[in-house]
Design a protein around this motif. Structure first.
Motif, PDB file in Angstrom:
ATOM      1  N   GLY A 154      37.632  45.905  16.947  1.00  0.00           N
ATOM      2  CA  GLY A 154      38.011  47.245  17.380  1.00  0.00           C
ATOM      3  C   GLY A 154      36.807  48.107  17.696  1.00  0.00           C
ATOM      4  N   LYS A 155      36.852  48.742  18.832  1.00  0.00           N
ATOM      5  CA  LYS A 155      35.782  49.660  19.224  1.00  0.00           C
ATOM      6  C   LYS A 155      36.423  50.988  19.585  1.00  0.00           C
ATOM      7  CE  LYS A 155      32.367  46.442  20.691  1.00  0.00           C
ATOM      8  NZ  LYS A 155      31.172  46.297  21.422  1.00  0.00           N
ATOM      9  N   ASP A 156      35.787  52.054  19.158  1.00  0.00           N
ATOM     10  CA  ASP A 156      36.346  53.373  19.423  1.00  0.00           C
ATOM     11  C   ASP A 156      35.866  53.959  20.736  1.00  0.00           C
ATOM     12  OD1 ASP A 156      35.944  54.028  15.942  1.00  0.00           O
ATOM     13  OD2 ASP A 156      37.734  53.344  16.990  1.00  0.00           O
ATOM     14  N   THR A 157      34.684  53.570  21.175  1.00  0.00           N
ATOM     15  CA  THR A 157      34.154  54.117  22.413  1.00  0.00           C
ATOM     16  C   THR A 157      33.893  52.999  23.397  1.00  0.00           C
ATOM     17  OG1 THR A 157      31.898  53.981  21.618  1.00  0.00           O
ATOM     18  CG2 THR A 157      33.060  56.057  21.251  1.00  0.00           C
ATOM     19  N   LEU A 158      34.153  53.276  24.640  1.00  0.00           N
ATOM     20  CA  LEU A 158      33.988  52.288  25.693  1.00  0.00           C
ATOM     21  C   LEU A 158      33.270  52.905  26.880  1.00  0.00           C
ATOM     22  CD1 LEU A 158      37.619  51.018  25.505  1.00  0.00           C
ATOM     23  CD2 LEU A 158      35.628  49.826  24.662  1.00  0.00           C
ATOM     24  N   LYS A 159      32.671  52.060  27.675  1.00  0.00           N
ATOM     25  CA  LYS A 159      31.994  52.527  28.877  1.00  0.00           C
ATOM     26  C   LYS A 159      33.014  52.735  29.991  1.00  0.00           C
ATOM     27  CE  LYS A 159      28.094  51.793  26.820  1.00  0.00           C
ATOM     28  NZ  LYS A 159      27.573  52.825  26.010  1.00  0.00           N
ATOM     29  N   THR A 160      32.733  53.677  30.866  1.00  0.00           N
ATOM     30  CA  THR A 160      33.607  53.915  32.015  1.00  0.00           C
ATOM     31  C   THR A 160      32.909  53.424  33.267  1.00  0.00           C
ATOM     32  OG1 THR A 160      32.704  56.079  32.521  1.00  0.00           O
ATOM     33  CG2 THR A 160      34.511  56.000  30.925  1.00  0.00           C
ATOM     34  N   GLU A 161      33.597  53.586  34.405  1.00  0.00           N
ATOM     35  CA  GLU A 161      32.995  53.167  35.661  1.00  0.00           C
ATOM     36  C   GLU A 161      31.760  53.992  36.001  1.00  0.00           C
ATOM     37  OE1 GLU A 161      36.586  53.512  37.603  1.00  0.00           O
ATOM     38  OE2 GLU A 161      36.442  55.633  37.976  1.00  0.00           O
ATOM     39  N   ASP A 162      31.553  55.115  35.306  1.00  0.00           N
ATOM     40  CA  ASP A 162      30.363  55.924  35.514  1.00  0.00           C
ATOM     41  C   ASP A 162      29.155  55.341  34.785  1.00  0.00           C
ATOM     42  OD1 ASP A 162      31.914  57.730  36.966  1.00  0.00           O
ATOM     43  OD2 ASP A 162      32.455  58.831  35.150  1.00  0.00           O
ATOM     44  N   SER A 163      29.392  54.421  33.868  1.00  0.00           N
ATOM     45  CA  SER A 163      28.320  53.839  33.078  1.00  0.00           C
ATOM     46  C   SER A 163      27.649  52.715  33.854  1.00  0.00           C
ATOM     47  CB  SER A 163      28.883  53.247  31.787  1.00  0.00           C
ATOM     48  OG  SER A 163      29.596  54.216  31.082  1.00  0.00           O
ATOM     49  N   PRO A 164      26.362  52.515  33.651  1.00  0.00           N
ATOM     50  CA  PRO A 164      25.678  51.435  34.359  1.00  0.00           C
ATOM     51  C   PRO A 164      26.191  50.058  33.960  1.00  0.00           C
ATOM     52  CG  PRO A 164      24.181  52.574  32.859  1.00  0.00           C
ATOM     53  CD  PRO A 164      25.477  53.308  32.842  1.00  0.00           C
ATOM     54  N   GLU A 165      26.762  49.921  32.768  1.00  0.00           N
ATOM     55  CA  GLU A 165      27.251  48.622  32.299  1.00  0.00           C
ATOM     56  C   GLU A 165      28.549  48.203  32.991  1.00  0.00           C
ATOM     57  OE1 GLU A 165      24.893  50.638  29.222  1.00  0.00           O
ATOM     58  OE2 GLU A 165      26.660  51.232  30.303  1.00  0.00           O
ATOM     59  N   TYR A 166      29.208  49.146  33.640  1.00  0.00           N
ATOM     60  CA  TYR A 166      30.497  48.844  34.260  1.00  0.00           C
ATOM     61  C   TYR A 166      30.298  48.049  35.546  1.00  0.00           C
ATOM     62  CZ  TYR A 166      34.940  49.460  36.623  1.00  0.00           C
ATOM     63  OH  TYR A 166      36.121  49.234  37.272  1.00  0.00           O
ATOM     64  N   ARG A 167      31.085  46.993  35.704  1.00  0.00           N
ATOM     65  CA  ARG A 167      31.093  46.282  36.983  1.00  0.00           C
ATOM     66  C   ARG A 167      32.555  46.111  37.348  1.00  0.00           C
ATOM     67  NH1 ARG A 167      32.878  41.257  37.429  1.00  0.00           N
ATOM     68  NH2 ARG A 167      32.967  40.189  35.467  1.00  0.00           N
ATOM     69  N   GLY A 168      32.946  46.613  38.477  1.00  0.00           N
ATOM     70  CA  GLY A 168      34.335  46.547  38.894  1.00  0.00           C
ATOM     71  C   GLY A 168      34.753  45.127  39.211  1.00  0.00           C
ATOM     72  N   ALA A 169      35.917  44.737  38.744  1.00  0.00           N
ATOM     73  CA  ALA A 169      36.433  43.402  39.031  1.00  0.00           C
ATOM     74  C   ALA A 169      36.949  43.368  40.459  1.00  0.00           C
ATOM     75  CB  ALA A 169      37.558  43.068  38.061  1.00  0.00           C
ATOM     76  N   ASN A 170      36.657  42.306  41.138  1.00  0.00           N
ATOM     77  CA  ASN A 170      37.156  42.127  42.489  1.00  0.00           C
ATOM     78  C   ASN A 170      38.206  41.023  42.440  1.00  0.00           C
ATOM     79  OD1 ASN A 170      37.646  41.278  45.122  1.00  0.00           O
ATOM     80  ND2 ASN A 170      35.551  41.692  45.780  1.00  0.00           N
ATOM     81  N   PRO A 171      39.485  41.377  42.491  1.00  0.00           N
ATOM     82  CA  PRO A 171      40.543  40.374  42.344  1.00  0.00           C
ATOM     83  C   PRO A 171      40.456  39.248  43.363  1.00  0.00           C
ATOM     84  CG  PRO A 171      41.450  42.571  42.173  1.00  0.00           C
ATOM     85  CD  PRO A 171      40.017  42.718  42.605  1.00  0.00           C
ATOM     86  N   ASP A 172      40.030  39.535  44.595  1.00  0.00           N
ATOM     87  CA  ASP A 172      39.899  38.479  45.598  1.00  0.00           C
ATOM     88  C   ASP A 172      38.823  37.480  45.183  1.00  0.00           C
ATOM     89  OD1 ASP A 172      41.901  39.528  47.225  1.00  0.00           O
ATOM     90  OD2 ASP A 172      40.487  40.804  48.313  1.00  0.00           O
ATOM     91  N   GLU A 173      37.720  38.000  44.654  1.00  0.00           N
ATOM     92  CA  GLU A 173      36.639  37.146  44.180  1.00  0.00           C
ATOM     93  C   GLU A 173      37.121  36.276  43.024  1.00  0.00           C
ATOM     94  OE1 GLU A 173      32.734  38.607  42.650  1.00  0.00           O
ATOM     95  OE2 GLU A 173      32.647  39.459  44.670  1.00  0.00           O
ATOM     96  N   GLU A 174      37.863  36.901  42.090  1.00  0.00           N
ATOM     97  CA  GLU A 174      38.410  36.174  40.943  1.00  0.00           C
ATOM     98  C   GLU A 174      39.327  35.049  41.411  1.00  0.00           C
ATOM     99  OE1 GLU A 174      37.945  36.581  37.566  1.00  0.00           O
ATOM    100  OE2 GLU A 174      36.398  38.062  37.992  1.00  0.00           O
ATOM    101  N   LYS A 175      40.185  35.342  42.376  1.00  0.00           N
ATOM    102  CA  LYS A 175      41.131  34.350  42.888  1.00  0.00           C
ATOM    103  C   LYS A 175      40.384  33.216  43.580  1.00  0.00           C
ATOM    104  CE  LYS A 175      45.139  33.708  45.813  1.00  0.00           C
ATOM    105  NZ  LYS A 175      45.949  34.213  46.890  1.00  0.00           N
ATOM    106  N   ASN A 176      39.399  33.558  44.416  1.00  0.00           N
ATOM    107  CA  ASN A 176      38.616  32.532  45.115  1.00  0.00           C
ATOM    108  C   ASN A 176      37.868  31.644  44.125  1.00  0.00           C
ATOM    109  OD1 ASN A 176      39.445  33.414  47.624  1.00  0.00           O
ATOM    110  ND2 ASN A 176      37.644  34.694  47.951  1.00  0.00           N
TER     111      ASN A 176
END
Length: 147
Positions: free
Chosen positions: A71-93
């Motif tokens: 359990g973690k109480d705090t998480l990074k958002t898309e504004d954080s440098p650690e965030y990398r957006g998932a690309n569903p097409d890439e995942e499927k390929n």
């Protein structure tokens, strides 16, 4: 300072996902805000980061929580440098490439490193990392996906 991802933010990620992919009926969103088509991919991502994920079904009214790894109480958002957006097409390929690799691979002990990598990629549970065990798990998986 990074923002904390709330359940409301995860809901907005799911809503946007359903807008962008009108043919998909469910999505798995990890606590860091990444959406996945497949639960297995969400589990692998969540385990790597020691977070949990939530399952959303199109037209959802409530959030279906999945068990948290740690359990973690705090998480990074898309504004954080650690965030990398998932690309569903890439995942499927990537998934389709691994399926093709599995179908073309000769399941023998000499291909141990590839066997081990595929078992890990598909998230198959095995009792040990010995070649015969990996081969059995992959043969069963091949049969399951060909049905």
């Amino acid at each position: 300072m990074s923002k904390v991802i709330t359940t409301q933010k995860l809901i907005s990620v799911a809503v946007k996902f359903f807008e962008n992919y009108p043919t998909h009926e469910e999505v798995y969103v990890t606590e860091d805000g990444q959406p996945f088509f497949e639960e297995n991919r969400a589990i692998l991502h969540a385990d790597d980061k020691e977070i949990s994920y939530k399952r959303f079904v199109r037209g959802f009214e409530s959030v279906e929580e999945q068990p948290s790894v740690i359990g973690k109480d705090t998480l990074k958002t898309e504004d954080s440098p650690e965030y990398r957006g998932a690309n569903p097409d890439e995942e499927k390929n990537n998934y389709e490439e691994k399926i093709k690799e599995l179908q073309e691979l000769e399941l023998v002990s000499n291909n141990y490193n590839q066997l081990r990598a595929l078992v890990h990629f598909f998230g198959l549970e095995v009792s040990d990392q010995k070649a015969p065990t990996l081969i059995t798990a992959l043969e069963e998986f091949k049969q399951k996906i060909s049905e």
